[in-house]
Each structure stands twice: as structure tokens, then as C-alpha cells.
Write a protein that holds these residues in place. Structure first.
Motif, mmCIF file in Angstrom:
data_model
loop_
_atom_site.group_PDB
_atom_site.id
_atom_site.type_symbol
_atom_site.label_atom_id
_atom_site.label_comp_id
_atom_site.label_asym_id
_atom_site.label_seq_id
_atom_site.Cartn_x
_atom_site.Cartn_y
_atom_site.Cartn_z
ATOM 1 N N UNK A 1 0.835 -1.208 0.000
ATOM 2 C CA UNK A 1 0.000 0.000 0.000
ATOM 3 C C UNK A 1 0.868 1.257 0.000
ATOM 4 N N UNK A 2 1.776 1.334 -0.972
ATOM 5 C CA UNK A 2 2.746 2.429 -0.984
ATOM 6 C C UNK A 2 2.128 3.782 -1.304
ATOM 7 N N UNK A 3 0.845 3.779 -1.709
ATOM 8 C CA UNK A 3 0.162 5.043 -2.021
ATOM 9 C C UNK A 3 -0.377 5.718 -0.762
ATOM 10 N N UNK A 4 -0.306 5.029 0.386
ATOM 11 C CA UNK A 4 -0.861 5.579 1.630
ATOM 12 C C UNK A 4 0.256 6.177 2.485
ATOM 13 N N UNK A 5 0.074 7.433 2.899
ATOM 14 C CA UNK A 5 1.012 8.065 3.840
ATOM 15 C C UNK A 5 2.456 7.946 3.410
ATOM 16 N N UNK A 6 3.311 7.525 4.358
ATOM 17 C CA UNK A 6 4.738 7.388 4.034
ATOM 18 C C UNK A 6 5.117 5.934 3.762
ATOM 19 N N UNK A 7 4.135 5.125 3.363
ATOM 20 C CA UNK A 7 4.413 3.720 3.048
ATOM 21 C C UNK A 7 5.367 3.557 1.866
ATOM 22 N N UNK A 8 5.559 4.631 1.106
ATOM 23 C CA UNK A 8 6.512 4.566 -0.012
ATOM 24 C C UNK A 8 7.930 4.272 0.479
ATOM 25 N N UNK A 9 8.141 4.393 1.791
ATOM 26 C CA UNK A 9 9.469 4.093 2.349
ATOM 27 C C UNK A 9 9.756 2.591 2.431
ATOM 28 N N UNK A 10 8.758 1.750 2.189
ATOM 29 C CA UNK A 10 8.925 0.308 2.407
ATOM 30 C C UNK A 10 10.143 -0.288 1.698
ATOM 31 N N UNK A 11 10.365 -0.027 0.397
ATOM 32 C CA UNK A 11 11.560 -0.597 -0.244
ATOM 33 C C UNK A 11 12.862 -0.103 0.383
ATOM 34 N N UNK A 12 12.874 1.169 0.811
ATOM 35 C CA UNK A 12 14.070 1.701 1.479
ATOM 36 C C UNK A 12 14.293 0.997 2.816
ATOM 37 N N UNK A 13 13.191 0.687 3.532
ATOM 38 C CA UNK A 13 13.313 -0.022 4.803
ATOM 39 C C UNK A 13 13.931 -1.405 4.579
ATOM 40 N N UNK A 14 13.472 -2.097 3.550
ATOM 41 C CA UNK A 14 14.028 -3.430 3.252
ATOM 42 C C UNK A 14 15.533 -3.328 3.034
ATOM 43 N N UNK A 15 15.956 -2.319 2.316
ATOM 44 C CA UNK A 15 17.386 -2.098 2.072
ATOM 45 C C UNK A 15 18.112 -1.830 3.388
ATOM 46 N N UNK A 16 17.484 -1.053 4.267
ATOM 47 C CA UNK A 16 18.109 -0.763 5.566
ATOM 48 C C UNK A 16 18.303 -2.038 6.382
ATOM 49 N N UNK A 17 17.330 -2.953 6.318
ATOM 50 C CA UNK A 17 17.443 -4.188 7.085
ATOM 51 C C UNK A 17 18.547 -5.097 6.544
ATOM 52 N N UNK A 18 18.869 -4.930 5.289
ATOM 53 C CA UNK A 18 19.847 -5.812 4.639
ATOM 54 C C UNK A 18 21.268 -5.253 4.643
ATOM 55 N N UNK A 19 21.410 -3.942 4.615
ATOM 56 C CA UNK A 19 22.665 -3.332 4.167
ATOM 57 C C UNK A 19 23.886 -3.628 5.034
ATOM 58 N N UNK A 20 23.721 -3.840 6.362
ATOM 59 C CA UNK A 20 24.925 -4.155 7.153
ATOM 60 C C UNK A 20 25.519 -5.484 6.706
ATOM 61 N N UNK A 21 24.659 -6.377 6.202
ATOM 62 C CA UNK A 21 25.143 -7.656 5.690
ATOM 63 C C UNK A 21 26.015 -7.503 4.457
ATOM 64 N N UNK A 22 25.934 -6.332 3.814
ATOM 65 C CA UNK A 22 26.801 -6.031 2.673
ATOM 66 C C UNK A 22 27.973 -5.136 3.079
ATOM 67 N N UNK A 23 27.694 -4.164 3.970
ATOM 68 C CA UNK A 23 28.738 -3.206 4.354
ATOM 69 C C UNK A 23 29.903 -3.877 5.079
ATOM 70 N N UNK A 24 29.585 -4.770 6.037
ATOM 71 C CA UNK A 24 30.640 -5.377 6.864
ATOM 72 C C UNK A 24 31.607 -6.202 6.003
ATOM 73 N N UNK A 25 31.111 -7.132 5.161
ATOM 74 C CA UNK A 25 32.049 -7.875 4.302
ATOM 75 C C UNK A 25 32.836 -6.965 3.358
#
Length: 488
Positions: free
Chosen positions: A82-106
């Protein structure tokens, strides 16, 4: 020990192997797991910095139009759909945030640098990511956590599985959250990874200050094998002075006593300042550490540790500026006299100097001094409640609702709409499941526990009214329906 399956009957593996979990946690306490790998010369550094990223998404009854029959899905999944509601458009960015330390550390280790980061992910988030099909996120986290080339640089912290706040969660339920997180973490990342989970991060930094609840909180952590807990500096007071910690950049010992006279203690690493994600996003703790020098503790010279935690995804600064700033500071701090370190790594070095836990300055939860000035430990719960009532009447600032990020946010006041149903669900679970001693590997137990913990997520209290309250009340209704149907 046999690996745990991540799912049992389509539910996350949150119970049923308590003896194995306890054995792994207890065995890990006897060994040094971080200091040797990190390459820090503790005797020559001037100061150090520890940062932690807190990541959470609740489960909500939003997988369908009718609240009473909607599937329990991740709030992240709802945002994504439901990315058209409120600030839900942040969802893909949130997914990236949850993943990114797994890429940054290596990546950073591959570049010859010495990164550090502590991570705290709720069980509801990890389950939600898996159910959404975002397996690449879990894979990236596993790659960093399970590969010995990288796992010395990242420290996972324990937390309550459903992101329950300790001051207003029934103590027996809070213990179930802690054990469930250990189960679920071991099922995803393996037993060896669980050995390295030694620090604990309370949800919303909420530290109970009611003596009986605080004692149960600390005893739960100690019994579950945790070595230390993260506390916010304004939620504790030094036992000898009654003031907030005068040296917040050294470890303390959190000592709690209940109304029966029982005492428990655990090491406390103090998180300084408030909750602004900009502090971590812009790596302010490292810049603060630049201005510090070694200090004396128990006749030894030690480097101070500047510790800070923030949401790892919320806000534009964290989403957009943190990656570049983190990379920059890792580069600037690696192999210098102001390196980044993780909490358990720092403590291993500290105790290798000959410093003992008993050498650390003692702190207690806020306002406990005023209670013990009025009654004696051992006077019992009735006298304790009488003293609390009197103190509240005498001083409007006195409270027993715990502390949090800002030390002035109540987790009880104004939440009657949802705390009532939560309490009812908890009482029913206790009477129908815990008291009769239903085995923890019973599928009925797992299903009821899963829903109970999902109902106790802090989000349902934080907002206090509106849709989130409706979500919380609906999950509580489901808990009671499950208990009635499965246990009579």
C-alpha cells in the motif's frame, strides 16, 4: 547439537528447546569470543565507540479487508502493498536498511578496514521478512553472522521477541519473549551464532524501576545467560550518590533488590543522550570519543567507550546519510587510537586486565533510593505498594512506570484501551497454559505463545488510540479465542 528448524507448523521456532538454548548460552559465558579476533590493542587506544542499530516491524491483522479475519502479516508487508498511503513509499528503502549491514561489513573487511556494529532485530521483523519472501535480506545477514571472516565485527544483541516493553509486560511473559528470541535466532543463524549473543537491548530502552519488576527483569536476563544490558543514562542512578552516572563511558553494575529482599545484578553499558537517530546516522559517538582520554578504574587505566543506539531505518538521515558516514568513520577509525568496538569485545578486554565485575560502579533504577529510604528490602509487596502510593501522593514527579529513550515517556498512562485486553490475554495464557504445565513443544503452546507475544508489541501501546489500538485489541481477542478453543 542438532540444528533447529526455522519453522515448525508454519510458525517461527520460538519454544520447545529450552534446555538446549540454556546450555549453549551458559557454555558461551566461559569463553572469549571477540577480543582475539578484533585485533585491538586495548592498552594503547585512547577511547572507543560502539554503535547499535535497532530494527523492528510489528505483525498486524491487515492481510485482508475484515479486521477479525485478516491474516497476521508484517507491517512492512502492508506498507509494501500500500505504498500510495502516507509514508508507506518508504517500504523498499526499509528493506534495504534491514539488509545493508550484511553487505557493508564484508565489503569493509574486504577493503582491509576494521568495522564494528551491534544489531538488534525483533523476532516479528525476522519472521515478517521471511513470510514476505525477502529471503535475500536474511541471506545477507546470515552471510555476515555465520562467516568467521566477518562475524567478529558484528555483535547481535538479544531482545524480547515481540518488542515488548519491560515495565508494562507481565514478568512471566517477558521471560517468554527473551527465550523465544534465543530460540528463533538460533533457528535462523545456528547455535554457534547464539553463543555470541551476550548483550541485551530492552525495547524502547525501557528499564523497569518498580523494584519487583526490575528484579524479575534482571533475573530473567541472568538466567537466560546474558552478560550485560544496555541502559539509558537517565533511567538509572548511582547507588552511592543518587545521581545519574557521573562516568557514563565506563561499564557499570546494575543492582536491583525486590520487596522480598532478593538481589540480582548484571553489567550495564550506558547509552548516552537521547533517541535522535541523527546521532548514529552522522556517527556522532565517534566524534565524541575523539575528545576523550583514558580513565582510571580499579587501579587500571582503561579507554572510555561511547555507546549509542538508534533505529536503523527511521528518518531520512538514517536511510540516506548513514551509509556514507558509516563508511567514512570506519575508514578514519580503523587501526587508530580511537577505534570502533562492540560491547562484548570491550568487556572481554576489560576483564583481561584483571578488572572484576565487582569493581564496576553500582547503579540502580530511578527512584529506588527513595523507596529503600522508606522501607527495608524484605518488608514484602504490601509495604512496597504502600510506600509507592505515599511517594506518588507527596511528589507528582515520582513514578513506577520505568524509563525509556527519553526517560519521561510513560508505558502505562493513557493506554487503558489496550493494556486491559493485553492483561486479560496474559492472565488467560497463564491460567490455561503455564500453570497446568503444558509442554513447550506442544503445537498448541507454540500457536498461543506466538499470538500472545505478537499482541504485546510496543507499537500498540505507543500510539494509545486509533487503528493501532484496534490492531492490538484484535490480536488479544485472537489469543483469548485460541486459548478457549485449544485449552477449554
Amino acid at each position: 547439537m542438532k540444528p533447529l528448524p526455522e519453522y515448525v507448523d508454519d510458525l517461527p521456532n520460538i519454544c520447545g528447546h529450552e534446555a538446549d538454548v540454556e546450555a549453549v548460552a551458559a557454555d558461551a559465558r566461559t569463553r572469549s569470543l571477540f577480543a582475539d579476533r578484533g585485533g585491538i590493542d586495548f592498552g594503547s587506544i585512547r577511547s572507543a565507540t560502539a554503535i547499535a542499530l535497532h530494527q523492528h516491524q510489528p505483525l498486524i491483522p491487515a492481510g485482508g479487508g475484515d479486521l477479525r479475519s485478516a491474516a497476521l502479516i508484517s507491517n512492512l508487508q502492508y506498507m509494501m502493498e500500500n505504498q500510495h498511503i502516507g509514508d508507506n513509499y518508504n517500504a523498499p528503502a526499509f528493506v534495504w536498511c534491514y539488509k545493508r549491514m550484511g553487505e557493508f561489513i564484508p565489503q569493509l573487511i574486504g577493503e582491509g578496514k576494521s568495522p564494528r556494529c551491534m544489531l538488534e532485530y525483533s523476532g516479528t521483523l525476522l519472521h515478517g521478512l521471511r513470510k514476505m519472501g525477502e529471503h535475500h535480506v536474511i541471506d545477507a545477514l546470515k552471510g555476515m553472522t555465520c562467516n568467521p571472516d566477518y562475524n567478529w565485527a558484528v555483535e547481535w544483541l538479544g531482545m524480547p521477541w515481540g518488542h515488548a516493553v519491560a515495565p508494562s509486560t507481565p514478568v512471566q511473559d517477558f521471560r517468554l519473549h527473551v527465550k523465544a528470541f534465543q530460540h528463533h535466532f538460533a533457528a535462523i543463524f545456528g547455535w554457534e551464532a547464539l553463543e555470541r549473543v551476550r548483550g541485551f537491548s530492552p525495547s524502547e530502552m525501557a528499564l523497569p524501576n518498580h523494584p519487583d519488576v526490575a528484579y524479575a527483569f534482571v533475573k530473567t536476563l541472568v538466567d537466560c545467560g546474558f552478560q550485560w544490558v544496555l541502559v539509558q543514562e537517565h533511567t538509572v542512578q548511582q547507588v552511592d550518590t543518587g545521581r545519574h552516572p557521573e562516568r557514563p563511558h565506563i561499564p557499570h553494575r546494575l543492582v536491583v533488590t525486590n520487596s522480598h529482599g532478593d538481589t540480582a545484578s548484571i553489567i550495564a553499558i550506558v547509552k548516552t543522550q537521547g533517541s535522535d537517530t541523527k546521532l548514529v546516522a552522522q556517527m556522532q559517538p565517534w566524534y565524541e570519543a575523539q575528545g576523550l582520554q583514558r580513565v582510571a578504574l580499579a587501579g587500571k587505566s582503561i579507554p572510555p567507550l561511547v555507546t549509542q543506539i538508534a533505529d536503523g531505518e527511521n528518518g531520512g538521515v538514517m536511510m540516506n546519510e548513514f551509509p556514507g558516514k558509516f563508511m567514512e568513520v570506519v575508514g578514519a577509525s580503523s587501526y587508530t587510537d580511537t577505534p570502533m568496538m562492540n560491547g562484548s569485545e570491550y568487556l572481554e578486554h576489560l576483564f583481561a586486565l584483571g578488572i572484576k565485575e565487582s569493581d564496576l560502579p553500582e547503579v540502580q533504577p530511578l527512584f529506588n533510593d527513595r523507596i529503600w529510604a522508606r522501607i527495608q528490602p524484605g518488608d514484602g509487596p504490601e509495604k512496597l505498594e504502600k510506600a509507592i502510593t505515599e511517594l506518588k501522593q507527596e511528589d507528582g514527579r515520582f513514578h513506577m512506570e520505568g524509563g525509556s529513550w527519553t526517560s519521561d515517556l510513560s508505558w502505562v498512562k493513557g493506554y487503558d484501551d489496550v493494556l486491559g485486553p493485553m492483561e486479560e490475554a496474559s492472565v488467560n495464557f497463564n491460567q490455561k497454559v503455564l500453570i497446568p504445565g503444558v509442554p513447550t513443544n506442544d503445537p498448541r503452546y507454540r500457536n498461543a505463545l506466538f499470538h500472545l507475544m505478537a499482541s504485546q508489541t510496543s507499537c500498540y501501546r505507543y500510539w494509545g488510540q486509533g487503528l493501532w489500538t484496534d490492531y492490538g485489541r484484535e490480536i488479544c481477542r485472537r489469543v483469548n479465542a485460541i486459548l478457549e478453543q485449544d485449552f477449554g
